[in-house]
Structures are given as C-alpha cells and as structure tokens.
Design an enzyme around this catalytic site. Structure first.
Site, PDB file in Angstrom:
ATOM      1  N   PRO A   1       1.675  -2.245   9.900  1.00 56.37           N
ATOM      2  CG  PRO A   1       2.878  -4.219  10.208  1.00 56.37           C
ATOM      3  CD  PRO A   1       2.884  -2.938   9.416  1.00 56.37           C
TER       4      PRO A   1
ATOM      5  CB  ILE B   1      -0.953  -0.019   1.212  1.00 56.89           C
ATOM      6  CG1 ILE B   1      -1.969  -1.156   1.056  1.00 56.89           C
ATOM      7  CG2 ILE B   1      -1.677   1.328   1.337  1.00 56.89           C
ATOM      8  CD1 ILE B   1      -2.829  -1.392   2.271  1.00 56.89           C
TER       9      ILE B   1
ATOM     10  CD  GLU C   1     -11.674   0.615  13.592  1.00 52.52           C
ATOM     11  OE1 GLU C   1     -11.795  -0.245  12.713  1.00 52.52           O
ATOM     12  OE2 GLU C   1     -11.021   1.664  13.424  1.00 52.52           O
TER      13      GLU C   1
ATOM     14  CG  ASP D   1     -10.815   4.332   6.629  1.00 53.09           C
ATOM     15  OD1 ASP D   1     -12.001   4.692   6.536  1.00 53.09           O
ATOM     16  OD2 ASP D   1     -10.423   3.176   6.344  1.00 53.09           O
TER      17      ASP D   1
ATOM     18  NE  ARG E   1      -5.658  -3.468  11.715  1.00 54.19           N
ATOM     19  CZ  ARG E   1      -6.062  -3.648  10.473  1.00 54.19           C
ATOM     20  NH1 ARG E   1      -6.333  -2.590   9.721  1.00 54.19           N
ATOM     21  NH2 ARG E   1      -6.201  -4.855   9.967  1.00 54.19           N
TER      22      ARG E   1
ATOM     23  CG  HIS F   1     -11.573   0.055   9.306  1.00 56.40           C
ATOM     24  ND1 HIS F   1     -11.002  -0.539  10.406  1.00 56.40           N
ATOM     25  CD2 HIS F   1     -10.824  -0.349   8.255  1.00 56.40           C
ATOM     26  CE1 HIS F   1      -9.964  -1.269  10.042  1.00 56.40           C
ATOM     27  NE2 HIS F   1      -9.843  -1.164   8.727  1.00 56.40           N
TER      28      HIS F   1
END
Length: 331
Positions: free
Chosen positions: A209, A159, A266, A261, A237, A298
């Site tokens: 991560p 990404i 959450e 996001d 995250r 998310h």
C-alpha cells in the site's frame, strides 16, 4: 422484522458497474443512487440525505470534504478499492465517519503482474510496433525466460502471495520481503531483507500500500543497490516509485525494462478518454515512448469477478455498519 432501508450515494460509477449495483441494492434492501462524478468539494453537497457514500480511487477525500460530509449527515464512506490512500482515514475517524474498504480475489492483479513481466521480457511492445509497419525482423527482439531469473516480490499480502504461488510454476528463483515472513510461503520463496532482495533480483515486483514509509521507495539510492538491467514491475500505486528516478534509470540503462500499470499523478488521465486533449504529464509521455517500457491504464484489477466483488463490498459494508455496527473491512 422488516429491515430499514438505507440511502447510499455512489460516485465514480462506470457503465459496467450499474447492473451490479442494482442487483446488490435489491439483495440488501438498500436505496442506491448512481453518479459518474468524482467526490470533491464541488460535488459533495449532493450527499445531503444519504447515510452512506461509496467512491472509487479517483476521488480525493480531504478533511474539507469529510467535514462537509459530516455536516450533511453522512455516517459511512466506503471505497470500492483495496487501497485507501485517497482518503484521510485518521481525520475521518476523528470526526466519527466510518471508513470501509473493499476486498476481491487477488488473482486479477496477480495474473496481470505476471503478464507484464512476460511482456517486457519477451519484448512484445516493439514486436507489435514492427508488425504494424510490416517489419517482421527478429533483430533486437531476443527475450529472456522467467525460469532463468530471480524474481523479488516486495510485499506478501494477498496479491503478493498469489504472485509467488503462480510464479513458482515458471521454475524461477523467488525472493520475498515482508515485515513479517510468512511460513506458509517458504516452500515457494526465500524470505530476505529488502536490501538483499534489491541486490539479488533480476525482476522486482511491488505489492505494498502507499504510506508515508513506502512513498518513493524506489529512488536514486535504492536503485543504485539493484542489478544493472533490473526489471521493475508496479501494479500497486504509482507513488511507490519516484518517476524522475525511473527516467534516469531507463536512460542510463540501469533499468532494463519497466512494466507499469500505475503512475504518479494518473488522476484525471487514467480511466478517461483523453484522445483529443493535451495531457500535462511530461514524465508519463516521455517514459511511455521507450521500447522497453510497457504502461497500462490502471487496469490490473479490471476483471468481471473483481468488479462484482468491489461493488458488493462497497454497498454491503455500509449496510452492515448501519444495521449491525460492524464490518470486517472497516479501517
């Protein structure tokens, strides 16, 4: 020779996944049962009689849940997500349960990341609010262009790499940090230390991560090294950023804007309709109301192509492990 049929139980199944599950199950000759529930100690006994289980990221797979899965005869557990911090992977390996994660094309999250940058840079949120009350004034809405800025990309996995390549088309200066610099990206970005990236960047986007070393990597100390008015973007995250630090940064104007996001705690909020509920997450509610904070639920991953790949990986990985004993995304 006819392949044996493996039974798989799928948790956290959304309506938009159902047809994809049915097609994948047919293609792979697997028997798949679909449930909307999260996997936890209250629901784990439904796994009896299944060799494989697949979930999304809202389930919390603790040692207690893993022990019960083992007792019930489950051999394979896949998550239809790239991230796997919701699973105690080390304990699963210890007791002999194979853990698998998914992969999908990085453009979904990368595109969304750049969209968040543009939303906060062009002050889209307050502009929309004004239009809703027929206020079409421009005062306070002057934005900034990406071309005039230095963007720092923390983490250059699939990404992060895609974000860098896409950003290069905007003409901005790009800094990158990765434990191992990637030579193939050096035509687009300058690899620097994390400390240098923090001090030089106008915009910082995080693509790492969640691990013990990355948890709360944005904190009071690291924020103090960033530029005044820095813009932070997080589509990875929520726990990468200490939420108290984010609040302090917005209130003190140290942070110029946030595009989030994801958010700490959450779970049980995002991906559910809570329209008539009292939501007990004061920090989320407080941050959301600032005009320079854009928060989404998310959903950076949420595209047609990504969903198909996530479901396919979730089932194909289990079937591959069962029949061949290997899967490229086993953890």
């Amino acid at each position: 020779m006819e392949q044996d049929t493996i039974r798989i139980l799928a948790f956290e199944v959304r309506d938009d996944e159902k047809d994809i599950f049915k097609k994948a199950a047919g293609d792979l000759a697997a028997e798949v049962t679909l449930l909307p529930d999260i996997l936890n100690l209250d629901t784990v006994d439904q796994c009896a009689g299944y060799a494989g289980v697949t979930t999304l990221g809202m389930s919390r797979i603790s040692p207690e849940v893993l022990d019960r899965l083992k007792e019930l005869g489950v051999k394979y557990l896949s998550t239809r997500t790239i991230g796997y911090n919701h699973i105690d992977v080390n304990y699963a390996k210890k007791i002999g349960i194979h853990i698998l994660n998914a992969e999908y094309a990085p453009e979904s999250v990368a595109d969304f990341t750049i969209m968040l940058m543009l939303l906060v840079l062009r002050k889209y949120k307050p502009a929309v609010y004004r239009q809703n009350v027929n206020d079409y004034s421009l005062n306070g809405l002057r934005g900034r262009t990406l071309k005039s800025m230095t963007v720092g990309v923390v983490g250059t996995g699939q990404i992060g790499q895609t974000v860098i390549r896409s950003l290069s088309g905007f003409g901005c200066r790009i800094l990158a940090y990765n434990r191992t610099p990637r030579q193939e990206l050096e035509e687009y970005a300058e690899f620097v230390s994390l400390e240098e990236l923090y001090t030089r960047s106008d915009v910082i986007t995080f693509h790492l991560p969640l691990t013990e070393s990355t948890k709360y990597m944005v904190n009071r100390e690291t924020l103090s090294h960033m530029k005044d008015g820095v813009i932070l973007i997080n589509t990875s995250r929520g726990e990468l950023m200490d939420r108290k630090t984010l609040i302090h940064g917005i209130e003190s104007l140290k942070i110029g804007a946030l595009g989030l996001d994801v958010f700490e705690d959450e779970r049980s909020i995002y991906h559910e309709s809570r329209i008539n509920d009292i939501i007990a997450n004061r920090d989320m509610a407080y941050l959301r109301q600032f005009p320079n904070v854009a928060m989404t639920q998310h959903m950076a991953f949420y595209t047609e192509s990504a969903i198909e790949e996530m479901v396919d990986c979730g089932i194909r990985g289990i079937v591959s492990m069962h029949r061949d004993g290997t899967w490229k995304k086993e953890l």
